[in-house]
Design an enzyme around this catalytic site. Structure first.
Site, PDB file in Angstrom:
ATOM      1  N   HIS A 157       0.535  -1.403   0.100  1.00  0.00           N
ATOM      2  CA  HIS A 157       0.022   0.129   0.070  1.00  0.00           C
ATOM      3  C   HIS A 157       0.890   1.122   0.088  1.00  0.00           C
ATOM      4  O   HIS A 157       0.068   2.403  -0.075  1.00  0.00           O
ATOM      5  CB  HIS A 157      -0.825   0.105   1.431  1.00  0.00           C
ATOM      6  CG  HIS A 157      -1.940  -1.241   1.280  1.00  0.00           C
ATOM      7  ND1 HIS A 157      -3.016  -1.003   0.430  1.00  0.00           N
ATOM      8  CD2 HIS A 157      -1.973  -2.079   2.103  1.00  0.00           C
ATOM      9  CE1 HIS A 157      -3.557  -2.135   0.556  1.00  0.00           C
ATOM     10  NE2 HIS A 157      -3.128  -3.051   1.540  1.00  0.00           N
ATOM     11  N   LYS A 182      -5.459  -9.413  -7.861  1.00  0.00           N
ATOM     12  CA  LYS A 182      -6.152  -8.783  -6.762  1.00  0.00           C
ATOM     13  C   LYS A 182      -7.000  -7.742  -7.425  1.00  0.00           C
ATOM     14  O   LYS A 182      -6.751  -7.129  -8.125  1.00  0.00           O
ATOM     15  CB  LYS A 182      -4.966  -8.120  -5.959  1.00  0.00           C
ATOM     16  CG  LYS A 182      -5.547  -7.559  -4.690  1.00  0.00           C
ATOM     17  CD  LYS A 182      -4.705  -6.902  -3.729  1.00  0.00           C
ATOM     18  CE  LYS A 182      -5.465  -6.578  -2.274  1.00  0.00           C
ATOM     19  NZ  LYS A 182      -4.470  -6.145  -1.371  1.00  0.00           N
ATOM     20  N   HIS A 192      -2.770  -3.007   8.381  1.00  0.00           N
ATOM     21  CA  HIS A 192      -4.092  -3.431   7.581  1.00  0.00           C
ATOM     22  C   HIS A 192      -4.841  -2.312   6.930  1.00  0.00           C
ATOM     23  O   HIS A 192      -4.708  -1.399   7.686  1.00  0.00           O
ATOM     24  CB  HIS A 192      -4.852  -4.381   8.314  1.00  0.00           C
ATOM     25  CG  HIS A 192      -6.054  -4.734   7.447  1.00  0.00           C
ATOM     26  ND1 HIS A 192      -5.984  -5.641   6.461  1.00  0.00           N
ATOM     27  CD2 HIS A 192      -7.240  -4.387   7.651  1.00  0.00           C
ATOM     28  CE1 HIS A 192      -7.338  -5.728   6.056  1.00  0.00           C
ATOM     29  NE2 HIS A 192      -8.107  -4.979   6.625  1.00  0.00           N
TER      30      HIS A 192
END
Length: 156
Positions: free
Chosen positions: A49, A77, A153
């Site tokens: 990310h 993904k 996350h």
């Protein structure tokens, strides 16, 4: 003094010293163990990310980065967000007020950052996945863990 007692005493002291060293080593490993898992999750978060080098992504950017960051190896993904901020800015999100994550936990935090959202087109197959890019400055929510807290996350 009994002959040979000092040798026995020294041997006993050495044995106790080695046992103490072994005990301290094992205690250290037990204390380090949880942070190892957290560090793995933090490293995965960074890989999937974070890209502070770029400020605006394109379709070609998404196609390249999704492959380069190993998110197209076995299947495409479907959606991923790259944050275009310095890691310290991203980590500072963890110091904001806790909010509820999608999974119900209360370890999420929100902040506003520059992002590129990469959405799979639906007409490609791994490993040659194709993506559409959308860049914006928007609110993101990340889950944080550890002491000090670090993002582990991307929630939304």
């Amino acid at each position: 003094m009994i002959p040979g007692t000092s040798e026995v005493t020294m041997a006993l002291q050495r044995t106790l010293s080695l046992l103490l060293l072994l005990l301290l080593t094992m205690l250290g490993l037990v204390l380090i163990q949880p942070s190892y898992g957290q560090d793995r999750m933090y490293q995965r978060f960074l890989r999937q990310h974070v890209d502070p080098e770029v400020t605006v992504g394109s379709d070609a950017y998404c196609n390249l980065m999704m492959q380069r960051r190993k998110m197209t190896s076995y299947q495409c993904k479907r959606f991923n967000t790259f944050i275009h901020e310095d890691i310290w800015n991203i980590r500072s999100i963890c110091s904001t007020t806790s909010i509820q994550c999608k999974n119900g936990k209360m370890n999420c935090h929100e902040g506003v950052v520059k992002v590129t959202d990469c959405r799979e087109t639906g007409s490609s197959r791994a490993p040659n996945c194709r993506y559409r890019a959308m860049t914006s400055t928007r609110r993101v929510v990340v889950a944080c863990e550890g002491n000090p807290e670090v993002p582990v996350h991307f929630d939304r």
